[in-house]
Design an enzyme around this catalytic site. Structure first.
Site, PDB file in Angstrom:
ATOM      1  CD  GLU A  74      -2.575   1.301   2.627  1.00  0.00           C
ATOM      2  OE1 GLU A  74      -3.665   1.898   2.638  1.00  0.00           O
ATOM      3  OE2 GLU A  74      -2.085   0.756   3.636  1.00  0.00           O
ATOM      4  CG  ASP A  86      -6.278   4.055   1.769  1.00  0.00           C
ATOM      5  OD1 ASP A  86      -6.870   5.134   1.543  1.00  0.00           O
ATOM      6  OD2 ASP A  86      -6.290   3.488   2.874  1.00  0.00           O
ATOM      7  CD  GLN A 122      -7.361  -0.318   3.467  1.00  0.00           C
ATOM      8  OE1 GLN A 122      -6.399   0.445   3.362  1.00  0.00           O
ATOM      9  NE2 GLN A 122      -7.458  -1.203   4.449  1.00  0.00           N
ATOM     10  CD  GLU A 132      -6.987   1.777   6.779  1.00  0.00           C
ATOM     11  OE1 GLU A 132      -6.274   0.993   7.421  1.00  0.00           O
ATOM     12  OE2 GLU A 132      -6.613   2.326   5.721  1.00  0.00           O
TER      13      GLU A 132
END
Length: 261
Positions: A143, A178, A204, A240
């Site tokens: 990530e 993300d 995310q 998240e």
């Protein structure tokens, strides 16, 4: 239609951790993720998943000394044996919990440290982890994280992450996209999703800039969900974010997706 997984590290903090599974299921989530499971017995976590009809979507491999500020060790020279031991522990938990993705955090690099040396260690560790995870059908995900939230984090950009995966060349090594982090560092989210979708293993979300609910801030998530669907992504989308107030009270944005899941 997005498959939403509640992040139990950030959401439902009104409850003790093991009670968050029931709270998430009660709000209509069918999947959960969290940062780390290691302070709990795998059997206890598995029972919470089964009791509440939940699927474990993702968790992280051990990150080093989190309390001391470490944020992963995969790129840290001299920590290779520790990385391998931690990843083997993560595989044991994944075997019990049933998730098919494990997130490996790259770690921090200080000013003046040799980036090339860190990158070499990172690639070797990722290649090892991908080989170790393959027999169980597990994907390793990496990530990019913005340096506002984690100053000095080694991996920050989507194109860098995709290039690392390509260089390693393992079919089960993917990027964890993300959207919150990407918007802060790069923006142009829809175009990057389209460019990189074949290499994305997990997504995310959070509102930008404050990391609250996705309907708070500068991003149009209903549009992005439509784009993600159109691009053929069928994996989990981890929520998240830190609820601005109560977790359940802030889920109005998610009701159209949870109701039709």
């Amino acid at each position: 239609m997005p498959r939403l997984a509640a992040n139990l590290t950030m959401m439902y903090t009104e409850h003790p951790f093991l009670d968050r599974f029931k709270a998430a299921a009660g709000d209509g989530f069918s999947g959960v993720e969290f940062l780390f499971p290691y302070e709990f017995a795998a059997a206890d976590l598995k029972s919470r998943l089964e009791e509440n009809g939940l699927t474990q979507a993702l968790f992280n491999a051990p990150p080093g000394d989190w309390a001391a500020g470490e944020r992963g060790i995969a790129s840290l020279p001299g920590r290779e044996s520790e990385f391998q031991r931690g990843f083997e522990q993560a595989l044991e938990y994944a075997a019990a919990l049933g998730n098919r993705s494990l997130h490996v955090m790259a770690g921090l690099i200080g000013s003046g440290q040799d980036r090339a040396a860190h990158r070499d260690v990172y690639l070797k560790n990722l290649a090892w982890a991908a080989r170790a995870a393959a027999p169980a059908g597990i994907a390793v995900v990496i990530e990019p994280i913005n340096t506002r939230d984690i100053p000095g984090f080694f991996l920050n950009r989507q194109d860098d992450a995709q290039a690392i995966c390509a260089e390693v060349g393992a079919d089960n090594l993917k990027v964890q996209f993300d959207i919150y982090h990407c918007q802060i560092v790069e923006g142009d989210i829809a175009v990057k999703l389209q460019r990189d979708m074949a290499g994305i293993g997990h997504i995310q979300i959070a509102g930008v800039p404050d990391r609250h609910e996705p309907d708070l801030g500068e991003l149009n998530y209903p549009y992005l969900f439509e784009r993600i669907d159109a691009l053929g992504y069928t994996g989990w989308i981890g929520c998240e974010y830190r609820p601005k107030a109560g977790t359940s009270e802030g889920l109005g944005w998610a009701q159209p997706y949870l109701a039709n899941h």
